[in-house]
Each structure stands twice: as C-alpha cells, then as structure tokens.
Write a protein that holds these residues in place. Structure first.
Motif, PDB file in Angstrom:
ATOM      1  N   CYS A  16     -20.428  -5.223 -13.324  1.00  0.00           N
ATOM      2  CA  CYS A  16     -20.529  -6.665 -13.093  1.00  0.00           C
ATOM      3  C   CYS A  16     -21.975  -7.057 -12.761  1.00  0.00           C
ATOM      4  O   CYS A  16     -22.659  -6.350 -12.045  1.00  0.00           O
ATOM      5  CB  CYS A  16     -19.598  -7.045 -11.940  1.00  0.00           C
ATOM      6  N   SER A  28     -20.730   0.487 -10.288  1.00  0.00           N
ATOM      7  CA  SER A  28     -19.320   0.863 -10.257  1.00  0.00           C
ATOM      8  C   SER A  28     -18.513   0.180 -11.343  1.00  0.00           C
ATOM      9  O   SER A  28     -17.711   0.803 -12.018  1.00  0.00           O
ATOM     10  CB  SER A  28     -18.702   0.525  -8.901  1.00  0.00           C
ATOM     11  N   CYS A  29     -18.730  -1.141 -11.527  1.00  0.00           N
ATOM     12  CA  CYS A  29     -17.895  -1.855 -12.493  1.00  0.00           C
ATOM     13  C   CYS A  29     -18.702  -2.563 -13.583  1.00  0.00           C
ATOM     14  O   CYS A  29     -18.129  -3.145 -14.494  1.00  0.00           O
ATOM     15  CB  CYS A  29     -16.974  -2.847 -11.770  1.00  0.00           C
ATOM     16  N   CYS A  64     -23.899  -3.972 -11.088  1.00  0.00           N
ATOM     17  CA  CYS A  64     -23.090  -3.032 -10.320  1.00  0.00           C
ATOM     18  C   CYS A  64     -22.899  -1.712 -11.074  1.00  0.00           C
ATOM     19  O   CYS A  64     -22.484  -1.710 -12.235  1.00  0.00           O
ATOM     20  CB  CYS A  64     -21.737  -3.667 -10.034  1.00  0.00           C
ATOM     21  N   CYS A  79     -16.179  -6.136  -7.234  1.00  0.00           N
ATOM     22  CA  CYS A  79     -15.499  -4.966  -6.666  1.00  0.00           C
ATOM     23  C   CYS A  79     -15.975  -4.629  -5.256  1.00  0.00           C
ATOM     24  O   CYS A  79     -15.408  -3.761  -4.604  1.00  0.00           O
ATOM     25  CB  CYS A  79     -15.642  -3.756  -7.596  1.00  0.00           C
ATOM     26  N   CYS A 108     -21.677  -6.218  -5.009  1.00  0.00           N
ATOM     27  CA  CYS A 108     -20.972  -6.745  -6.170  1.00  0.00           C
ATOM     28  C   CYS A 108     -19.900  -7.718  -5.697  1.00  0.00           C
ATOM     29  O   CYS A 108     -19.100  -7.405  -4.826  1.00  0.00           O
ATOM     30  CB  CYS A 108     -20.340  -5.579  -6.928  1.00  0.00           C
TER      31      CYS A 108
HETATM   32 ZN   LIG Z   1     -18.711  -3.966  -9.103  1.00  0.00          ZN
END
Ligand SMILES: [Zn+2]
Length: 138
Positions: free
Chosen positions: A45, A42-43, A40, A29, A26
């Motif tokens: 994106c 996690s975020c 992503c 992040c 990503c």
């Molecule tokens: Zn991310």
C-alpha cells in the motif's frame, strides 16, 4: 518513484532536526516502516502516514565492528556494535548500538540476555543528524 522516496528521506531528516524520530505507518495494514519508506513492505500500500516512534527497542543480534573496517567518523560514537534492532512499533532494521564493548557482548551472549533493551537517540554527525541506538542502563 525515486523522487518521492527522496521526499520521504527529506521529511525524515527534517523531523530529526526538530528532535523527532519518525517512522511511516501503513494506513491499510498498520505495519510500521523504519527507516521510513515510500510504500508498505508488508502489503504494498502507498498510503503511509507519519508517526513519531517511542524510541523503545530491542536488540536481537550483536556484531562487533571489524577494527580495520571501522570508519574514522564512527570513532566519535565510542564503543558500539551493529545489530538487528526491533523498535517497539514492530519494524526491524540493522543499526548502530552504542554502549557495547567486546566484554559486554560476551556477557550478554553467555547469560543469554538477547534480545536486550535499547532505545533510539538522535546523533549529530557532520552537518546532519541521524539515528543510533543506546543500550539501556541496567
Ligand atoms: Zn501495509
């Protein structure tokens, strides 16, 4: 979305044919996704870039394949187990890890050796390549 995901999978396999094991990172992040995904985890994106992973990894858990459920195509792998593997870049996945016998598993668990070092390898299956992990030699 699904078409773009297929494109990601396609690139991943094309890279394997070139001898490269790749993941997606990503750009926002820095989280690494392996196997690669479109966005992503996690975020959220969608701006992900391709990176080549080092192949270094750690195995966090060991699950022996059930004798009855082991597929014939996996016989060629030799002794292996399933486990949760964390690659050096940070992503975790459930993977096949070669070089693990029941005896080896017992030894690892009794000595409290988890997580044990392993590394990614490209494995030739029928008609395509995939990624498996090998336990590092001591
Ligand atoms: Zn991310």
């Amino acid at each position: 979305m699904s078409i773009k995901l297929e494109k990601v999978v396609q690139t991943f396999y094309e890279n394997l044919e070139k001898g490269k094991i790749t993941a997606k990172r990503c750009t926002k992040c820095g989280a690494v996704e392996f196997p690669p995904v479109y966005a992503c985890n996690s975020c959220g994106c969608w701006d992900m870039e391709w990176i080549e992973i080092s192949g270094k990894a750690k195995m966090h858990s060991i699950v022996m394949p059930a004798a009855l459920s082991s597929k014939p195509e996996y016989k060629a792998l030799g002794k292996y187990a399933y486990g949760e593997v964390e690659i050096e870049e940070g992503a975790r996945l459930n993977a096949v890890v070669r070089g693990i016998t029941k005896k080896k598993r017992k030894e690892i668990l009794e000595k409290g050796l988890l997580p044990v070092p392993c590394h990614a390898s490209i494995y030739q299956r029928d008609g395509y390549k995939t990624v498996v992990f090998d336990l590092d030699e001591e």
